[in-house]
Write a protein that holds these residues in place. Sequence first.
Motif, short mmCIF file in Angstrom:
data_model
loop_
_atom_site.label_atom_id
_atom_site.label_comp_id
_atom_site.label_asym_id
_atom_site.label_seq_id
_atom_site.Cartn_x
_atom_site.Cartn_y
_atom_site.Cartn_z
N ARG A 24 38.89 44.06 48.97
CA ARG A 24 37.89 43.53 49.75
C ARG A 24 36.40 43.85 49.54
O ARG A 24 35.57 43.01 49.49
N ASN A 25 35.99 45.03 49.22
CA ASN A 25 34.89 45.40 49.01
C ASN A 25 34.31 45.02 47.81
O ASN A 25 33.11 44.57 47.24
N CYS A 26 35.25 45.19 46.44
CA CYS A 26 34.86 45.07 45.24
C CYS A 26 34.36 43.42 45.10
O CYS A 26 33.42 43.20 44.33
N LEU A 70 33.28 45.55 55.98
CA LEU A 70 33.49 46.15 54.88
C LEU A 70 33.66 47.68 54.96
O LEU A 70 34.01 48.55 54.07
N LEU A 117 28.71 51.30 49.27
CA LEU A 117 29.96 50.92 49.93
C LEU A 117 31.09 52.11 49.27
O LEU A 117 31.09 52.29 48.23
N THR A 167 34.19 52.11 47.34
CA THR A 167 34.73 51.18 46.20
C THR A 167 36.07 50.40 46.82
O THR A 167 35.84 49.17 46.90
N THR A 168 36.94 51.34 47.42
CA THR A 168 37.88 50.69 47.95
C THR A 168 38.23 51.70 49.23
O THR A 168 37.87 52.66 49.27
N PRO A 169 38.85 50.84 50.42
CA PRO A 169 38.99 51.70 51.43
C PRO A 169 40.06 52.48 51.58
O PRO A 169 40.44 53.26 52.56
#
Length: 435
Positions: free
Chosen positions: A383-385, A242, A354, A356-358
């Motif tokens: 991915r992370n959400c 992540l 984290l 929120t978005t990479p």
Amino acid sequence: MPQSNTPVRDRLEEILARLDARRDRERAYVKLYTESARAEADAADRRRQGGATLGPLDGKVVSIKDLFDVAGEPTLAGSIIRRNAPPATKDALVVKRLRDAGAVILGKTHMTEFAFTAVGLNPHYPVPGNATDENLIPGGSSSGAGVSAVEDTCDIAIGSDTGGSIRIPAALNGIVGFKPTASRIPLDGAFPLSPSLDSVGPLARTVTDCMLADAVMAGDPMASVVARPIAGLRIGVPQGRLLNDLAPEIAKAFADSLDRLARAGARIIDCRIDDLMERLWGATRIGSIAGLEASRIHADWLSDDAALADERVKGPLRRRLAVPDEAVAALLETRRALAVEMDERLSPYDLLALPTTPIAAVPIASVETDANEYDRVEGLLLRNCQVANQFDLTAITLPMPGQTRPAGLMLMGRNGADRMVMEAALSLEALLRNS
């Protein structure tokens, strides 16, 4: 944000004038309720003049995603297939609760078709460019919701989140977006994507407005908005995939945000959840939960080759329709068991943190015609959400400061920890703004 002494009708007319000036190129809204909104604004002003109020949302201008029922019209859910659907007989329950709280419902906002995709493109409508740069993607599926809240054509936008559909557009447009525990807010009258994963929540420029809207939609009393001190919070940071492939600017902003939290007294603790994610991803080799459940909802038109649907929706759902019901039921049981394990895994932490978005928003042109790039971008945005949806958690995204293009910091909490997550976010919001 309007001042407390600004008449609601004046605020509304200023918004309507701006929308009217661009009516031939409107992208954020798909329908306006001009006359009913004026009536609601006038009613709010009369209450104010008489010294009465229906609560903190009284007179707030609210946009709603195009998947919520409004009595007397078909609910399109971003699709032209549903233009001839029977009209809704009553407002969605969250819309009713917002109206009962004095909210001024301005209109329905753009969304990706059936809320299935996360980039923000819908072939049936012009793309609502990112509120910070119209050449960039808005994020989806609550694309118009994010834009409307940032551009100040509403005070609060209401969206839905099945894999990040509130938090992605909130992060990419630079505002707050809250995904509640799925069972917290009723879905009555909201067109479904995935009943196991769907949740309804707010997007706004402040945590406070998100807290107020959440309380109204959940039917919870909320006497006051209280911040939770950062000092002493145990914040887990999931190491592993992540945090892979972060854009350099986002990686730096995330590290800076963790540093600010630590200096404010939070305990930053490395943690591991990759094994649980990998077990769920293994179970979803037959198809994503959202795709499998949506394929059953849309089975009536999926066999029609002439159906005018986004190929990014039609193709995946057709493939998922071939998966046996027994396999879908087994997957959902696996997901329930893994959610219990995740809850136990997170018990030592108050929150997870984290990006929120990479990545930040990319140019619309880069994903409109390049299917491989579209898939790459969408995979990173989700991915992370999607962890919060898949494991039945609650989460909020806040804008990280100092970005060339907006990016979000996400706090995730255990199932049912909604109020704690929002109270901590209220303190973090002040910390980030003062940095």
